[in-house]
Write an enzyme that holds these catalytic residues in place. Structure first.
Site, PDB file in Angstrom:
ATOM      1  N   ARG A 263     -17.536  41.827 -31.326  1.00  0.00           N
ATOM      2  CA  ARG A 263     -17.800  40.444 -30.873  1.00  0.00           C
ATOM      3  C   ARG A 263     -18.758  40.388 -29.671  1.00  0.00           C
ATOM      4  O   ARG A 263     -18.655  39.511 -28.818  1.00  0.00           O
ATOM      5  CB  ARG A 263     -16.494  39.706 -30.504  1.00  0.00           C
ATOM      6  CG  ARG A 263     -15.495  39.541 -31.638  1.00  0.00           C
ATOM      7  CD  ARG A 263     -16.008  38.599 -32.714  1.00  0.00           C
ATOM      8  NE  ARG A 263     -14.972  38.187 -33.630  1.00  0.00           N
ATOM      9  CZ  ARG A 263     -14.602  38.882 -34.715  1.00  0.00           C
ATOM     10  NH1 ARG A 263     -15.201  40.027 -35.006  1.00  0.00           N
ATOM     11  NH2 ARG A 263     -13.653  38.415 -35.508  1.00  0.00           N
TER      12      ARG A 263
ATOM     13  N   GLU B  44     -12.869  34.624 -26.589  1.00  0.00           N
ATOM     14  CA  GLU B  44     -13.972  34.935 -27.485  1.00  0.00           C
ATOM     15  C   GLU B  44     -14.937  33.750 -27.551  1.00  0.00           C
ATOM     16  O   GLU B  44     -16.139  33.910 -27.720  1.00  0.00           O
ATOM     17  CB  GLU B  44     -13.397  35.218 -28.878  1.00  0.00           C
ATOM     18  CG  GLU B  44     -14.334  35.960 -29.773  1.00  0.00           C
ATOM     19  CD  GLU B  44     -14.233  35.519 -31.206  1.00  0.00           C
ATOM     20  OE1 GLU B  44     -14.894  34.516 -31.546  1.00  0.00           O
ATOM     21  OE2 GLU B  44     -13.512  36.157 -31.974  1.00  0.00           O
TER      22      GLU B  44
ATOM     23  N   SER C 220     -10.954  32.422 -33.970  1.00  0.00           N
ATOM     24  CA  SER C 220     -10.201  33.167 -32.955  1.00  0.00           C
ATOM     25  C   SER C 220     -10.645  32.722 -31.564  1.00  0.00           C
ATOM     26  O   SER C 220     -11.829  32.764 -31.259  1.00  0.00           O
ATOM     27  CB  SER C 220     -10.477  34.665 -33.067  1.00  0.00           C
ATOM     28  OG  SER C 220     -10.137  35.128 -34.333  1.00  0.00           O
TER      29      SER C 220
HETATM   30  N1  EPU Z   1      -0.419  38.310 -36.182  1.00  0.00           N
HETATM   31  C1  EPU Z   1       0.791  37.825 -35.727  1.00  0.00           C
HETATM   32  N2  EPU Z   1       0.866  36.504 -35.413  1.00  0.00           N
HETATM   33  C2  EPU Z   1      -0.176  35.648 -35.541  1.00  0.00           C
HETATM   34  C3  EPU Z   1      -1.413  36.159 -35.994  1.00  0.00           C
HETATM   35  C4  EPU Z   1      -1.506  37.495 -36.316  1.00  0.00           C
HETATM   36  O1  EPU Z   1       1.764  38.552 -35.607  1.00  0.00           O
HETATM   37  O2  EPU Z   1      -0.027  34.473 -35.257  1.00  0.00           O
HETATM   38  C5  EPU Z   1      -0.510  39.729 -36.600  1.00  0.00           C
HETATM   39  C6  EPU Z   1      -0.618  39.846 -38.102  1.00  0.00           C
HETATM   40  O3  EPU Z   1       0.643  39.867 -38.710  1.00  0.00           O
HETATM   41  C7  EPU Z   1      -1.332  41.138 -38.306  1.00  0.00           C
HETATM   42  C8  EPU Z   1      -2.225  41.210 -37.088  1.00  0.00           C
HETATM   43  O4  EPU Z   1      -1.712  40.291 -36.133  1.00  0.00           O
HETATM   44  O5  EPU Z   1      -0.434  42.209 -38.244  1.00  0.00           O
HETATM   45  C9  EPU Z   1      -3.679  40.920 -37.400  1.00  0.00           C
HETATM   46  O6  EPU Z   1      -3.808  39.620 -37.931  1.00  0.00           O
HETATM   47  P1  EPU Z   1      -5.033  39.184 -38.867  1.00  0.00           P
HETATM   48  O7  EPU Z   1      -5.207  40.155 -39.962  1.00  0.00           O
HETATM   49  O8  EPU Z   1      -4.841  37.746 -39.213  1.00  0.00           O
HETATM   50  O9  EPU Z   1      -6.320  39.378 -37.969  1.00  0.00           O
HETATM   51  P2  EPU Z   1      -6.592  39.081 -36.441  1.00  0.00           P
HETATM   52  O10 EPU Z   1      -6.659  40.369 -35.702  1.00  0.00           O
HETATM   53  O11 EPU Z   1      -5.652  38.059 -35.936  1.00  0.00           O
HETATM   54  C10 EPU Z   1      -9.193  39.302 -36.653  1.00  0.00           C
HETATM   55  C11 EPU Z   1     -10.401  38.515 -36.256  1.00  0.00           C
HETATM   56  C12 EPU Z   1     -10.636  37.352 -37.210  1.00  0.00           C
HETATM   57  C13 EPU Z   1     -10.824  37.913 -38.607  1.00  0.00           C
HETATM   58  C14 EPU Z   1      -9.587  38.745 -38.980  1.00  0.00           C
HETATM   59  C15 EPU Z   1      -9.765  39.461 -40.285  1.00  0.00           C
HETATM   60  C16 EPU Z   1     -10.608  38.784 -33.869  1.00  0.00           C
HETATM   61  C17 EPU Z   1     -10.459  38.160 -32.523  1.00  0.00           C
HETATM   62  N3  EPU Z   1     -10.255  38.039 -34.899  1.00  0.00           N
HETATM   63  O12 EPU Z   1      -8.065  38.446 -36.513  1.00  0.00           O
HETATM   64  O13 EPU Z   1     -11.839  36.706 -36.814  1.00  0.00           O
HETATM   65  O14 EPU Z   1     -11.023  36.887 -39.553  1.00  0.00           O
HETATM   66  O15 EPU Z   1      -9.335  39.765 -37.986  1.00  0.00           O
HETATM   67  O16 EPU Z   1     -10.686  40.498 -40.119  1.00  0.00           O
HETATM   68  O17 EPU Z   1     -11.048  39.927 -33.967  1.00  0.00           O
HETATM   69  C18 EPU Z   1     -12.835  34.897 -35.629  1.00  0.00           C
HETATM   70  O18 EPU Z   1     -13.439  35.751 -34.962  1.00  0.00           O
HETATM   71  O19 EPU Z   1     -12.986  33.672 -35.423  1.00  0.00           O
HETATM   72  C19 EPU Z   1     -11.886  35.325 -36.654  1.00  0.00           C
HETATM   73  C20 EPU Z   1     -11.151  34.460 -37.342  1.00  0.00           C
END
Ligand code: EPU
Length: 336
Positions: free
Chosen positions: A161, A332, A236
């Site tokens: 990012r 972010e 995010s």
């Molecule tokens: N999780 C929770 N609670 C929540 C959200 C997530 O426990 O409310 C846990 C999930 O269960 C999972 C882990 O966190 O174990 C990761 O969650 P997820 O796969 O939804 O991905 P993320 O890390 O929350 C990142 C990016 C997203 C991108 C997804 C998929 C960042 C800041 N965000 O989210 O990017 O779509 O991975 O690759 O890196 C964005 O940048 O706007 C965005 C949506």
């Protein structure tokens, strides 16, 4: 050239009410050159999908809408093709255009809000792929000189990012177009992300095409992330923090199930969404500012929240995560 007192509410995906004192829609490089010859302190507005407006904008606002997609080079022997898209192209529509021409590389990045021109700024990424993986070069206009410069991958300092355009060169260049190196044969399917694998299994797909990957990503995003057309948001709100393995071990003592990704032998990335949820904020709503009920990483504007109200909620979240986990969450989204 400029219009006065224009509302930016429909030009930011948070749907925040804010005004531009001076506003110009720009669809050509010539028009942009004429503006930078006269104005050096500009506010560049692209898809408005990664900003939180906390005040009216007094600098002249440039809304870049230059359009066009061209195939630059299609050597018969090569697996790859270079495709150039102008900055004002909508990102998802561009991804769909590539899929309709059976060009691979962007499918995991389906349905990300925003425009092509800002995609390199924060090296957009999702489901195992980042922009830097398919980036070839970009052209940008230097505001101080009006000259157009080409940036190769090494010039962009891409990281999670991050890019040089958010740091050293912030507000110094306006990205005009971006060229991607895409596959036209032998597509490199990336289904490593757990959620994609589950979705493909659910759809009984065992040899996924790039279209299958895109369909899976779209369906995952729709189930987890709020559609900015329906509820204002900027995806995010925080970055996923990287902490030391010692710090992680401490957290894991109390939270056995903490999700994480090992970055290096000494660094571990923890999902910010999980941290925010553990602090009790998931689904929380204060007035019209809230935390999304399915993804705690996304802050939302239910209707009339102001940028400052969203920012206040974000600060409360940061404080709670700091107290409970000793982790500083970095935003972010760009706060304006
Ligand atoms: N999780 C929770 N609670 C929540 C959200 C997530 O426990 O409310 C846990 C999930 O269960 C999972 C882990 O966190 O174990 C990761 O969650 P997820 O796969 O939804 O991905 P993320 O890390 O929350 C990142 C990016 C997203 C991108 C997804 C998929 C960042 C800041 N965000 O989210 O990017 O779509 O991975 O690759 O890196 C964005 O940048 O706007 C965005 C949506």
């Amino acid at each position: 050239m400029f219009e006065e007192n224009i509302s930016l509410q429909h030009l930011n995906t948070f749907g925040i009410k804010a005004m531009a004192e001076k506003f110009a829609e720009v669809n050509s490089v010539d028009q942009l050159s004429a503006i930078v010859a006269l104005h050096k302190d500009l506010f560049i507005l692209s898809g408005g999908s990664n900003i939180l407006l906390t005040k009216d904008i007094t600098k002249p606002v440039i809304h870049l809408v230059n359009k066009g997609i061209e195939v630059m080079d299609q050597e018969k022997e090569s697996d790859f093709v270079l495709v150039r898209a102008q900055a004002g192209e909508n990102w998802h529509e561009f991804v769909m255009w590539c899929l309709s021409h059976d060009l691979g590389g962007l499918e995991n990045l389906s349905l990300i809000p925003g425009n092509v021109g800002t995609s390199p700024m924060q090296n957009i990424g999702a489901y195992g792929v980042e922009l830097k993986d398919v980036f070839y070069e970009l052209e940008a206009m230097e505001i101080s000189t009006g000259l157009i410069k080409t940036f190769q991958p090494a010039d962009c300092n891409f990281a999670y990012r991050e890019s040089v355009f958010k740091n050293r060169l912030k507000n110094k260049f306006i990205i005009i177009n971006v060229t991607f190196k895409l596959t036209r044969t032998h597509h490199r399917i990336n289904a490593s992300y757990g959620a994609i694998q589950s979705k493909l299994e659910e759809n009984n797909v065992d040899k996924p095409s790039i279209k299958d990957i895109s369909d899976a990503v779209i369906s995952i995003r729709k189930s987890k992330l709020p559609d900015p057309q329906e509820i204002g948001n900027s995806g995010s709100f925080f970055k996923n923090p990287v902490i030391s393995s010692d710090h992680f071990a401490e957290i894991e003592k109390n939270f056995k199930e903490v999700p994480h990704y090992v970055i290096s032998p000494t660094e571990i990335k923890v999902p910010a969404g999980w941290l925010v949820e553990q602090c009790g904020f998931k689904g929380k709503r204060i007035g019209d500012a809230g935390v999304h009920k399915y993804q705690a990483l996304v802050l939302v504007n239910y209707d009339k929240a102001t940028g400052l109200e969203i920012l206040e909620l974000a600060s409360d979240i940061q404080e709670a995560v700091r107290v409970k986990f000793r982790i500083d969450l970095e935003m972010e989204v760009n706060i304006i």
